[in-house]
Design an enzyme around this catalytic site. Structure first.
Site, PDB file in Angstrom:
ATOM      1  N   SER A  22       0.692  -1.297  -0.034  1.00  0.00           N
ATOM      2  CA  SER A  22       0.170   0.112  -0.148  1.00  0.00           C
ATOM      3  C   SER A  22       0.819   1.237   0.000  1.00  0.00           C
ATOM      4  O   SER A  22       0.440   2.203  -0.733  1.00  0.00           O
ATOM      5  CB  SER A  22      -1.025   0.064   1.186  1.00  0.00           C
ATOM      6  OG  SER A  22      -1.977  -0.923   0.959  1.00  0.00           O
ATOM      7  N   LYS A  71      -8.390  -6.612  11.754  1.00  0.00           N
ATOM      8  CA  LYS A  71      -9.575  -6.093  10.919  1.00  0.00           C
ATOM      9  C   LYS A  71     -10.851  -6.309  11.898  1.00  0.00           C
ATOM     10  O   LYS A  71     -11.731  -5.398  11.842  1.00  0.00           O
ATOM     11  CB  LYS A  71      -9.673  -6.728   9.856  1.00  0.00           C
ATOM     12  CG  LYS A  71      -8.750  -6.376   8.669  1.00  0.00           C
ATOM     13  CD  LYS A  71      -9.177  -6.912   7.362  1.00  0.00           C
ATOM     14  CE  LYS A  71      -8.459  -6.599   6.059  1.00  0.00           C
ATOM     15  NZ  LYS A  71      -8.944  -7.139   4.972  1.00  0.00           N
TER      16      LYS A  71
END
Ligand code: ATR
Length: 287
Positions: A22, A71
């Site tokens: 990312s 998450k």
């Protein structure tokens, strides 16, 4: 990229985090549009997650992405969730709005945008065959249903996990045309006559020598193959390529889920082509 006194911070929380791609494409996008943001990798051990989330507020960062293994756990430290995060009970993007943290999950929408914009394939009215019943399968099924697919077939190594996904789809998403195919029977001929899109959401294919889960004679019947694995060209994708079946790999989904995070943080349309190009230049990966 110049770091200045005005530069705003974004990044990713993960453990491990060294494999993340990312920072490559997010920083390229900031630079291309002249946005004074920087994207950094943050190694956050599970026991430090709460403190790390507090840091977003303390240092007034724009927000972060959240990856394995945080998450689910991170939800308890967030002030507000978008609809998808509420349904899936996961968050992969946090936006800091004046000290209030809002959580989003962009994987499903990233998948759909990749399929439509990159793959030029509209899933409306299509019959879907999904391998796997993990977190990615939940996100992908949710977004496919929002695009009005006709039916979903699920196969998974562990039958009970497929049952849980089916129940989630029927009860929480109110979509009834979903069927489980026993893993041992996944290659039976009659299912494949009607399948339009084959999607692998498992990690099978990440390693050289991994088994091909679907027989070639069945793959050749489908109109689109999507494999969310992105570290190498899987056997599944090699076959799709040889058969000239339109296909995409997980790098496309990775870029689009990141593009949506980018848009949440900046309010600007993400330069997706620049993001893809930066990944191509960074690595040997091919689109
Ligand atoms: P993610 O969040 O990326 O989807 P996950 O939740 O760990 O990851 O899900 C991994 C999926 O890959 C599961 O469907 C898993 O099957 P099980 O439910 O049986 O665990 C599937 N998977 C992983 N390794 C596999 C293998 N060797 N063969 C078949 N399926 C596999």
């Amino acid at each position: 990229m110049k770091i200045k006194g005005t530069t705003k911070i974004t990044g990713v929380f993960g453990y491990p985090v060294t494999h993340t791609l990312s920072p490559i494409f997010q920083n390229s996008a900031f630079e291309y549009l002249g946005i004074d943001f920087v994207y950094l990798p943050f190694e956050v051990k599970p026991e430090n997650l709460k403190t790390a989330v507090e840091a977003i507020k303390v240092f007034n960062w724009i927000g972060v992405n959240v990856t394995i293994p945080h998450k689910k756990e991170i939800i308890k430290y967030i002030d507000e969730l978008d609809e998808t995060s509420k349904i899936l009970e996961v968050v992969n993007t946090i936006h800091n709005l004046d000290g209030k943290l809002k959580g989003y999950t962009t994987d499903g929408d990233g998948f759909i945008r990749s399929l439509i914009e990159d793959g030029k394939f509209d899933p409306e009215n299509k019959n879907i065959f999904i391998i796997g019943a993990g977190g990615s399968a939940y996100a992908i099924c949710g977004s496919l249903i929002s695009k009005k697919v006709n039916s979903i077939f699920i196969t998974n190594r562990t039958f009970e996990n497929a049952v849980k996904l089916k129940e989630h789809i029927q009860r929480k998403l109110n979509f009834q045309k979903v069927e489980i195919i026993e893993f041992e029977k996944r290659n039976e001929k009659k299912i494949w006559e009607s399948i339009d899109i084959l999607i692998n959401t498992t990690s099978v294919g990440m390693k050289e020598g991994d088994t091909l889960l679907i027989d070639k004679k069945n793959i050749e019947k489908v109109k689109f193959v999507y494999d969310i694995v992105y570290n190498r060209k899987t056997e599944l994708l090699k076959i799709a390529e040889n058969l000239k079946i339109p296909h995409l790999d997980g790098l496309s989904m990775l870029v689009y889920q990141g593009a949506i995070s980018f848009e949440i943080w900046t309010g600007k349309k993400a330069p997706v082509d620049i993001m893809k190009k930066s990944l191509q230049e960074f690595s040997k990966f091919k689109y």
